[in-house]
Design an enzyme around this catalytic site. Structure first.
Site, PDB file in Angstrom:
ATOM      1  N   GLU A  70       0.814  -1.236   0.000  1.00 14.68           N
ATOM      2  CA  GLU A  70       0.000   0.000   0.000  1.00 14.68           C
ATOM      3  C   GLU A  70       0.844   1.281   0.000  1.00 14.68           C
ATOM      4  OE1 GLU A  70      -1.655  -2.831   0.375  1.00 14.68           O
ATOM      5  OE2 GLU A  70      -3.582  -1.963  -0.146  1.00 14.68           O
ATOM      6  N   TYR A  92       3.445   1.971   1.934  1.00 14.22           N
ATOM      7  CA  TYR A  92       4.033   2.343   3.226  1.00 14.22           C
ATOM      8  C   TYR A  92       5.552   2.110   3.215  1.00 14.22           C
ATOM      9  CZ  TYR A  92      -0.691   2.875   5.145  1.00 14.22           C
ATOM     10  OH  TYR A  92      -1.974   3.303   5.397  1.00 14.22           O
ATOM     11  N   ARG A 100       2.606  -8.854   4.143  1.00 15.14           N
ATOM     12  CA  ARG A 100       1.657  -8.294   3.153  1.00 15.14           C
ATOM     13  C   ARG A 100       2.475  -7.674   2.035  1.00 15.14           C
ATOM     14  NH1 ARG A 100      -3.456  -4.932   4.217  1.00 15.14           N
ATOM     15  NH2 ARG A 100      -4.238  -4.655   2.106  1.00 15.14           N
ATOM     16  N   HIS A 136      -1.484   3.939  -1.732  1.00  8.89           N
ATOM     17  CA  HIS A 136      -2.552   4.894  -1.409  1.00  8.89           C
ATOM     18  C   HIS A 136      -2.574   6.066  -2.389  1.00  8.89           C
ATOM     19  CE1 HIS A 136      -4.131   2.851   1.946  1.00  8.89           C
ATOM     20  NE2 HIS A 136      -3.119   3.045   2.750  1.00  8.89           N
ATOM     21  N   GLN A 162     -18.296   4.979   3.314  1.00  2.00           N
ATOM     22  CA  GLN A 162     -18.843   6.179   3.945  1.00  2.00           C
ATOM     23  C   GLN A 162     -18.666   6.226   5.464  1.00  2.00           C
ATOM     24  OE1 GLN A 162     -22.515   6.410   1.109  1.00  2.00           O
ATOM     25  NE2 GLN A 162     -22.717   8.027   2.608  1.00  2.00           N
TER      26      GLN A 162
HETATM   27 FE1  SF4 Z   1     -17.582   0.470   4.977  1.00  5.60          FE
HETATM   28 FE2  SF4 Z   1     -19.897  -0.522   5.762  1.00  5.60          FE
HETATM   29 FE3  SF4 Z   1     -19.760   0.878   3.492  1.00  5.60          FE
HETATM   30 FE4  SF4 Z   1     -18.703  -1.600   3.720  1.00  5.60          FE
HETATM   31  S1  SF4 Z   1     -20.864  -1.020   3.822  1.00  5.60           S
HETATM   32  S2  SF4 Z   1     -17.724   0.151   2.807  1.00  5.60           S
HETATM   33  S3  SF4 Z   1     -17.945  -1.547   5.786  1.00  5.60           S
HETATM   34  S4  SF4 Z   1     -19.377   1.648   5.534  1.00  5.60           S
END
Ligand code: SF4
Ligand code: NAP
Length: 675
Positions: free
Chosen positions: A165, A167, A215, A253, A340
């Site tokens: 990613e 890092y 990873r 990222h 979100q």
């Molecule tokens: Fe994140 Fe929940 Fe949306 Fe999945 S459904 S991307 S876990 S907020």
């Protein structure tokens, strides 16, 4: 015989056995930083109870300079070890296994102390890193080994060394950042020295009976990233250091290609892990956009990997594995990959949760206990607010009835699912239906509830949502002007040139809908890769296609307008807004801001600019689509309140300006927990 024999098959690691092939991948939730270790423990224990074989914690810093931000969680002192032991003990009591991820952010560390291979600033950080000298590098390696030892003392079953990613470790591997000419730079052998030294020292420090995962960035998706030959070479050397498992990392990222957003096809990068299968003899884990047991089983049964890692799906449903094993897959709350409530929160320094499951990371705060006194609950509105309240209330033992004038549950989600790239919403709406059925919610669909219908209920909940805001543009009553609902419900025939009024979430969605035709790219991996310019890392460094992104021609000419002068899409999700902007840019959508809407006529939309209404301009178009936001639909709530009947008003009916499913579901679930 289970439907998912490959997913549920145990995996022998020699010194230990994993009970199935599912890892909960690392997610930074900001929970550790609360220092409420009971809460952290409950988060992981709930997932251990849900049947996952092994969990990886959020990134834990090996030292101060490597923390993602100043003060990021680490395991340095005896007190830290004791706190982490609260978590590992609770996980073990719940029958689970847990590994601690050691994450050194290198130049991604958000602070002036950050360090890296060379003093090359990242495009996504304001802080230029200090170039480490020989002594500095030795300190970093020693700190990784100490972190692993402390993890073992804290009761962890293993560690994951974060090498992907973009890092710290990744920064040494590629000439994109590593400009050194000493034994840590130049040839690939030299650039690879850091991860190999870290892995050797970690194994030597923890002994043989401790899981070590590495990873590995299998496709960097940045200029001058690794070739696949280098990936194979690194994997083989990592195996020689005594690693137990290699996990897949996809993209840095700072990459400008989406890797986990909802528009990425499901299991869209499993092919990258598959390329490494057979090149090493330790188990390989694949990841990214695997969110149902069917997809996991498919990836494993077709030989793409030995294990799957899912991260966000365990926020959406901690009991993913057990539900799959018990033949209850339709009951798994689906991660719709929206970011979100999880990543967007993490990047704003808030505690992560989940849009679909607001209890994620709030397990100790939102508790759905059996109700002491079951009540009759009437809910008007079967959108996200109404349905989440109904399901949670019914789960608690209340007698719940939901009314909606529509014939289907889901409310506005039924419009979202029409947008190309938002197909996950179909499963979300199906899940509402499944869970309503399971908990005995009575659905009165196709029925407009009146105040009289609600008299018999002990609790009345109004979740009637929103109606489109009227922008009052002269000429908006003409036939070629439509609102977004007509467009997304397929009720409007649109021409080739369209002006979209309003550039909020829905204006962006509608624009994406208008520029696409035919199959959604999210359903077609080959076309999706071409559109975004994902190539084969065996052919081009970092897996960026030599010819770059190759988008199809747009289906329509779209102009997306707003009155504000700010950048279009500024208020979209922090981790996904750039994807929506890039997607529309690829389709030549013209973004015009700072407008006044003067009038609409047969020629199109007339606008002017600024307070003095200068520069009158015609946006010539065949249709104008109104996406000017919404206002609360409160007529029933007002009528009931006028009769003195107490009601709870939730979701968009409560606050339209902030209307989104995340807020609505959170509000509904909390209300149900309190009924
Ligand atoms: Fe994140 Fe929940 Fe949306 Fe999945 S459904 S991307 S876990 S907020
Ligand atoms: P919104 O985000 O509030 O955007 C409304 C748009 O209309 C703004 O661009 C606003 O810009 C414009 N507007 C407001 N009043 C106006 C008026 N009187 N005349 C003309 N234009 C006006 O609302 P939305 O797009 O309907 O989305 C609603 C919610 O759904 C969002 O808050 C979001 O949470 C959710 N959603 C999110 C996404 C996503 O993130 N991808 C997608 C879909 C929906 P100006 O005031 O500058 O003109």
């Amino acid at each position: 015989m289970s439907q998912y024999p490959n997913m549920l098959k145990p995996l022998e690691l020699g010194h230990t056995t994993l009970k199935n092939r599912v890892i909960m991948g690392s997610m930074h939730t900001n929970l550790e930083e609360t220092k409420d270790w009971n809460r952290v423990a409950e988060f992981y224990a709930e997932r251990a109870r849900g049947g996952v074989a092994l969990m990886v914690t959020g990134g834990i810093a090996p030292n101060n300079e490597g923390g993602v931000f100043p003060g990021a969680a680490g395991v340095y002192t005896d007190a830290d070890i004791a706190n982490h032991k609260i978590v590992t003990d609770r996980v073990h009591e719940a029958g689970g296994k847990i590994a601690m991820q050691i994450l050194h952010a290198g130049r991604y560390a958000y602070g002036p102390e950050c360090v890296s291979a060379s003093a090359v600033k990242s495009p996504i950080s304001p802080f230029p890193p200090k170039e480490l000298d020989e002594e500095g590098i030795e300190k970093q390696i020693a700190d990784f080994a100490t972190a692993a030892v402390n993890a073992k003392k804290a009761g962890y079953d293993g560690v994951e060394v974060m090498g992907s990613e973009g890092y710290f470790i990744n920064q040494f591997l590629v000439t994109h950042v590593n400009k050194r000419t000493d034994r840590w730079g130049g040839s690939y052998e030299n650039r690879m020295r850091l991860p190999i030294e870290i892995m050797k020292r970690v194994r030597a420090a923890v002994g043989d009976d401790f899981i070590i995962i590495y990873r590995l960035s299998m496709i960097d998706l940045i200029p001058n990233g690794s070739t696949f030959e280098e990936v194979v070479q690194l994997a083989q050397e990592v195996e020689k250091t005594g690693a137990d498992i290699i996990n897949t990392g996809i993209g840095w990222h700072e990459a400008r290609i989406p890797t986990i957003a909802t528009s990425v096809p499901r299991a869209g990068f499993a092919w990258v892990t598959e390329k490494l299968m057979g090149k090493v003899s330790i188990p390989l884990v694949t990841s990214n956009r695997i969110n149902t047991p069917e997809v996991a089983e498919d990836v494993l049964s077709t030989g793409c990997a030995d294990m799957v890692s899912m991260a966000r799906p365990f926020l959406a449903d901690p009991h993913f594995v057990n539900k799959a094993a018990e033949g209850r897959a339709p009951e798994i709350a689906p991660c719709i990959a929206c970011n979100q409530a999880c990543l967007d929160h993490t990047f704003q320094g808030k505690i992560s949760s989940c849009l679909v499951n607001p209890r994620a990371c709030f397990e100790t705060e939102i508790v759905l206990e059996k109700a002491a006194m079951p009540k009759k609950v009437g809910i008007v509105g079967a959108g996200p607010a109404g349905m989440s309240t109904a399901i949670a209330a019914a789960e608690r033992g209340h007698d719940v009835t939901v009314f909606d004038r529509a014939e289907e549950v889901g409310g506005q989600l039924n419009m979202a699912k029409q947008i190309p790239g938002k197909e996950e919403f179909w499963g979300f709406v199906d899940w509402f239906e499944t869970m309503a059925g399971k908990h005995g919610v009575k659905l009165e669909l196709g029925r407009e509830a009146s105040a009289a219908d609600l008299g018999e209920f002990d609790e009345v909940i109004i979740a009637t949502g929103v109606v489109p805001r009227d922008p009052h543009i002269p000429g908006q009553d003409m036939d070629h002007v439509v609102d977004y609902i007509d467009v997304l419900r397929g009720k409007a025939e649109l021409g080739k040139r369209v002006a979209v009024v309003g550039a909020g979430g829905i204006g962006f969605d509608v624009s994406e809908y208008l520029v696409h035709e035919g199959e959604s790219l999210t359903e077609n991996l080959k076309d999706w890769k071409e559109e975004w310019g994902v190539g084969d890392p065996s052919e081009t460094r970092g897996g960026l296609a030599a010819e770059g992104p190759q988008p199809d021609a747009p289906a329509r000419e779209v102009v997306l307008l707003q009155r504000k002068l700010e950048r279009h899409g500024k208020r979209l999700g922090k981790t996904t807004g750039w994807i929506h902007r890039a997607a529309l840019k690829m389709k030549d959508v013209e973004m015009v801001g700072g407008v006044n809407y003067e009038k609409i006529d047969a020629e199109g939309l007339h606008v002017s600019f600024g307070e003095t209404r200068e520069n009158p301009t015609l946006i010539a178009c065949d249709n104008v689509v109104l996406c000017a936001g919404q206002v609360s639909e409160r007529s029933l709530a007002d009528a009931l309140e006028a009769t003195g009947k107490p009601v709870h008003v939730i979701g968009g009916a409560d606050v339209a300006s902030e209307l989104d499913a995340k807020r609505a579901i959170d509000q509904g679930t909390r209300l149900a927990a309190a009924l």
